[in-house]
Scaffold this active site. Structure first.
Site, PDB file in Angstrom:
ATOM      1  N   GLY A  92       0.846  -1.005   0.056  1.00 43.52           N
ATOM      2  CA  GLY A  92      -0.016   0.177  -0.065  1.00 43.52           C
ATOM      3  C   GLY A  92       0.793   1.294   0.251  1.00 43.52           C
ATOM      4  O   GLY A  92       0.549   2.157  -0.635  1.00 43.52           O
ATOM      5  N   GLU A 149      -3.587  -2.057  12.379  1.00 50.37           N
ATOM      6  CA  GLU A 149      -2.833  -3.383  11.862  1.00 50.37           C
ATOM      7  C   GLU A 149      -2.496  -4.299  12.852  1.00 50.37           C
ATOM      8  O   GLU A 149      -2.302  -5.317  12.503  1.00 50.37           O
ATOM      9  CB  GLU A 149      -1.789  -2.748  11.517  1.00 50.37           C
ATOM     10  N   HIS A 182      -7.652  -3.309   3.951  1.00 48.53           N
ATOM     11  CA  HIS A 182      -6.340  -3.586   3.947  1.00 48.53           C
ATOM     12  C   HIS A 182      -6.120  -4.775   2.902  1.00 48.53           C
ATOM     13  O   HIS A 182      -6.789  -4.453   2.002  1.00 48.53           O
ATOM     14  CB  HIS A 182      -5.866  -3.932   5.424  1.00 48.53           C
TER      15      HIS A 182
END
Length: 424
Positions: A97, A312, A339
């Site tokens: 990302g 996360e 995600h």
């Protein structure tokens, strides 16, 4: 043993006794990739010391090389000599990302047409907010999702832009990192639901200021970067504290003691929240001369926690909660649906498949005590899902983790390293 010899699915090691270990973690992916971007924008050669060597960081190095910088990644300390190419080129985002979001604002400063693409899973991750912002700032962009193309003109006007960063803090960081090289700098205003993972923006701001960039953060949901030079980088990368999650969790689920070496006294990394989370679950957490030591309890307590700023960590924390003796509620993490995979769906599905009593909510999960059993734990090409699988496998017989090699995203040869902690 290397990832090439690992069976798939991989039998996760089961702890026969409390695990006691000291581990030295690879460097932070978040810090490494931000440092590489800043080095590519700097006035002169830079060095990023103890850089993380992983798929994500090598993809970033490849992307910046494609734009014209010269990078030497052969040693532990990576060197970057900034430069710009006017040739048409391509950037492989893989599953990173940070590459997909941080590099396009830099690409506008190059001179050619830069095409971006990545792994199939990456094509589902949001990027349109960054691309629309770049158009508003004077960058020519073709496309609204991977694959897309940035037509660099050698300069970017910059200025004020309004974004909705409620699905990813990386939208803000991406614009801030390159903003000092824009003619008018950049002023980013967020309009929408609260921005998740704010520590990552704080990391970006701190690293920019360390390179002499003036950043204005005195108003909520507004960040201003003044135009000006970026000093060459000379940074020692901290250990990746989010990657500490499975190792510290190993102490928690086995009643053992695990020390992560060189835990920083001050950090903007989201993984630092593990200290509070594990303490609330009944672990003993203490700083030692070596680093941070977590000692697991006899019984792991449930947890009610808002993980918005540290989303996360959700897979590892969910795995711990599935093994706890009390109920848990994880909230504030609707954004992790975007995600590497929809992590809430994936966690609910895979933990339930091993017998967990888990309920999915719009913004998180509820878990209640249950007897878990073996089975295949699918990872969806997501390294954090693999972490969750091995945590459960340490406490439950016959857990098989599918595609454990996906952990190479942030930790090369994670599986043999993890297995080595159980020997003896």
């Amino acid at each position: 043993m290397t990832t090439a010899t690992i069976p798939d699915p991989w039998p996760a090691p089961r702890a026969a006794a409390p695990v006691r270990a000291t581990v030295a973690l690879p460097g932070s992916k978040s810090m490494t990739n931000r440092a590489l971007v800043l080095a590519a924008l700097a006035e002169g050669p830079s060095v990023v010391r103890r850089a993380l060597r992983s798929r994500d960081t090598l993809l970033m190095a490849g992307a910046l090389s494609a734009l014209g910088s010269t990078l030497d990644t052969s040693g532990d300390d990576w060197t970057v000599t900034p430069g710009w190419s006017s040739a048409d080129t391509a950037v492989d985002c893989g599953l990173a990302g940070t590459v997909m979001r941080f590099v396009p604002p830099v690409a506008g400063l190059a001179g050619g047409r830069i095409s971006f693409d990545g792994d199939p899973h990456m094509r589902t991750r949001p990027i349109g907010t960054v691309l629309d912002a770049l158009r508003d700032l004077g960058v020519a962009v073709e496309g609204d999702a991977l694959p897309f193309t940035v037509a660099g003109s050698g300069a970017v006007t910059g200025g004020r832009v309004v974004v909705d960063a409620s699905s990813s803090s990386q939208f803000v960081s991406a614009l801030l990192l390159a903003g000092a090289r824009y003619d008018r700098g950049v002023e980013v205003l967020h309009r929408g639901a609260p921005v998740p993972s704010l520590p990552h923006i704080e990391m970006t701001v701190e690293m920019l200021r360390a390179q002499g960039v003036a950043v204005d953060t005195h108003e909520p949901d507004r960040w201003g970067v003044e135009p000006g030079p970026v000093k060459p980088v000379d940074l020692v990368v901290e250990p990746d504290l989010s990657n500490a999650a499975p190792f510290l969790a190993l102490a928690a689920v086995t009643g053992g003691a695990v020390t992560v070496r060189d835990w920083p006294e001050h950090t903007t990394q989201a993984g630092d929240a593990l200290r509070d989370i594990l303490a609330r679950m009944g672990c003993t957490v203490e700083r030692t001369a070596e680093g941070l030591t977590v000692t697991g309890p006899d019984r792991l307590a449930g947890l009610d926690v808002d993980l918005r700023d540290v989303g996360e960590l959700t897979p590892a924390v969910a795995a711990l909660c599935a093994l706890a003796d009390g109920p848990s509620r994880l909230r504030g993490v609707a954004h992790i649906r975007h995600h590497e995979t929809d992590r809430l769906v994936a966690l609910a599905t895979e933990l339930a498949g091993l017998g967990a009593d888990v309920e999915e909510h719009d913004d998180g999960l509820s878990l209640r005590p249950a007897t878990l059993h073996g089975g295949v734990f699918h990872t969806y090409a997501d390294h954090r899902m693999a972490h969750a699988g091995v945590i459960v496998g340490a406490a439950v017989d016959d857990v098989l983790v599918e595609d454990v090699a996906t952990t190479s995203k942030t930790f090369t040869d994670f599986a043999p390293f993890w297995a080595g902690l159980f020997q003896g």
